[in-house]
Write an enzyme that holds these catalytic residues in place. Structure first.
Site, mmCIF file in Angstrom:
data_model
loop_
_atom_site.group_PDB
_atom_site.id
_atom_site.type_symbol
_atom_site.label_atom_id
_atom_site.label_comp_id
_atom_site.label_asym_id
_atom_site.label_seq_id
_atom_site.Cartn_x
_atom_site.Cartn_y
_atom_site.Cartn_z
ATOM 1 N N CYS A 45 64.600 2.922 46.184
ATOM 2 C CA CYS A 45 66.061 2.732 46.124
ATOM 3 C C CYS A 45 66.682 2.921 47.508
ATOM 4 C CB CYS A 45 66.694 3.707 45.141
ATOM 5 S SG CYS A 45 66.057 3.565 43.470
HETATM 6 C C1 BEZ Z 1 62.087 4.663 43.841
HETATM 7 O O1 BEZ Z 1 63.206 4.237 44.093
HETATM 8 O O2 BEZ Z 1 61.253 4.848 44.714
HETATM 9 C C2 BEZ Z 1 61.681 4.933 42.419
HETATM 10 C C3 BEZ Z 1 62.631 5.323 41.499
HETATM 11 C C4 BEZ Z 1 62.227 5.610 40.208
HETATM 12 C C5 BEZ Z 1 60.889 5.482 39.855
HETATM 13 C C6 BEZ Z 1 59.963 5.052 40.798
HETATM 14 C C7 BEZ Z 1 60.357 4.782 42.089
#
Ligand code: BEZ
Length: 210
Positions: A45
């Site tokens: 994210c």
């Molecule tokens: C991420 O943004 O890295 C992420 C968020 C939730 C689950 C897995 C990865």
């Protein structure tokens, strides 16, 4: 009930990092992109929001506003933005909705319990100036999105809105387009004075109208 292509998108009021908004008023006469991410302070994210900040001028060129969303609270978004700015070498320059009570996420079906019971998936909604839904995408948490592809779709939507053409696989701005099969050759000759190539009666290509 899922929101489908061509539907009017639901309006809502929400707290964002740029103050309270009423969604339809915030969109105004612009195109819009509403996208959700699973959670603040997560790696994928962080890269996605940095990528969107860098592409903001490209969205603006297309008269398109962009807004993010997760179910994290406002203070969390604000703290995380500092990390995004530092690590992605950018400045987050678009609002992020703090949907703590999940009312937007539930309305837009961004929580898909068989993937994750509490966090939003990576949803994308492209909305036209009439507030109609023109594209949806749903990506899993583990896969960061390609925001250049979202810009490419906006280019295609904005072109095909006004011209009797469609865009072929992997089309990019400036590439040839296809003439709608519903347009007879005689009409196509009027509409596309630059000419067109008939590969098959149903497959005719022409230079992209300006
Ligand atoms: C991420 O943004 O890295 C992420 C968020 C939730 C689950 C897995 C990865």
């Amino acid at each position: 009930m899922a929101i489908r292509l061509g539907d009017s998108v639901p309006d809502f009021t929400a707290q964002t990092t740029e103050g309270e908004i009423r969604f339809h008023d915030w969109l105004g006469d612009s195109w819009g992109v509403l996208f959700s991410h699973p959670a603040d302070f997560t790696p994928v994210c962080t890269t996605e929001l940095g990528a969107v900040a860098k592409l903001k001028p490209e969205f603006e060129k297309r008269n398109t506003k962009i807004i993010g969303l997760s179910v994290d609270p406002l203070e969390s978004h604000k703290g995380w933005i500092e990390d995004i700015n530092d690590t992605q070498n950018t400045t987050v320059n678009f609002p992020m909705i703090a949907d703590s009570d999940r009312h937007v996420a539930l309305t837009y079906d961004m929580i898909q319990p068989n993937a994750d019971a509490t966090a939003t998936v990576r949803s994308v909604f492209i909305i036209d100036p009439a507030k109609k839904l023109r594209l949806t995408l749903t990506y899993p948490a583990s896969t960061g999105r390609n925001f250049a592809e979202i810009l490419r779709v906006i280019d295609s939507l904005q072109l095909t809105e006004y011209e009797k053409v469609a865009t072929p696989a992997d089309w990019q701005q400036g590439d040839d387009v296809v003439i709608l099969p519903s347009i007879p050759d005689e009409e196509a000759k009027q509409l596309f004075p630059q000419g067109f190539k008939t590969h098959r009666p149903y497959l005719r290509t022409t230079a992209a109208p300006r």
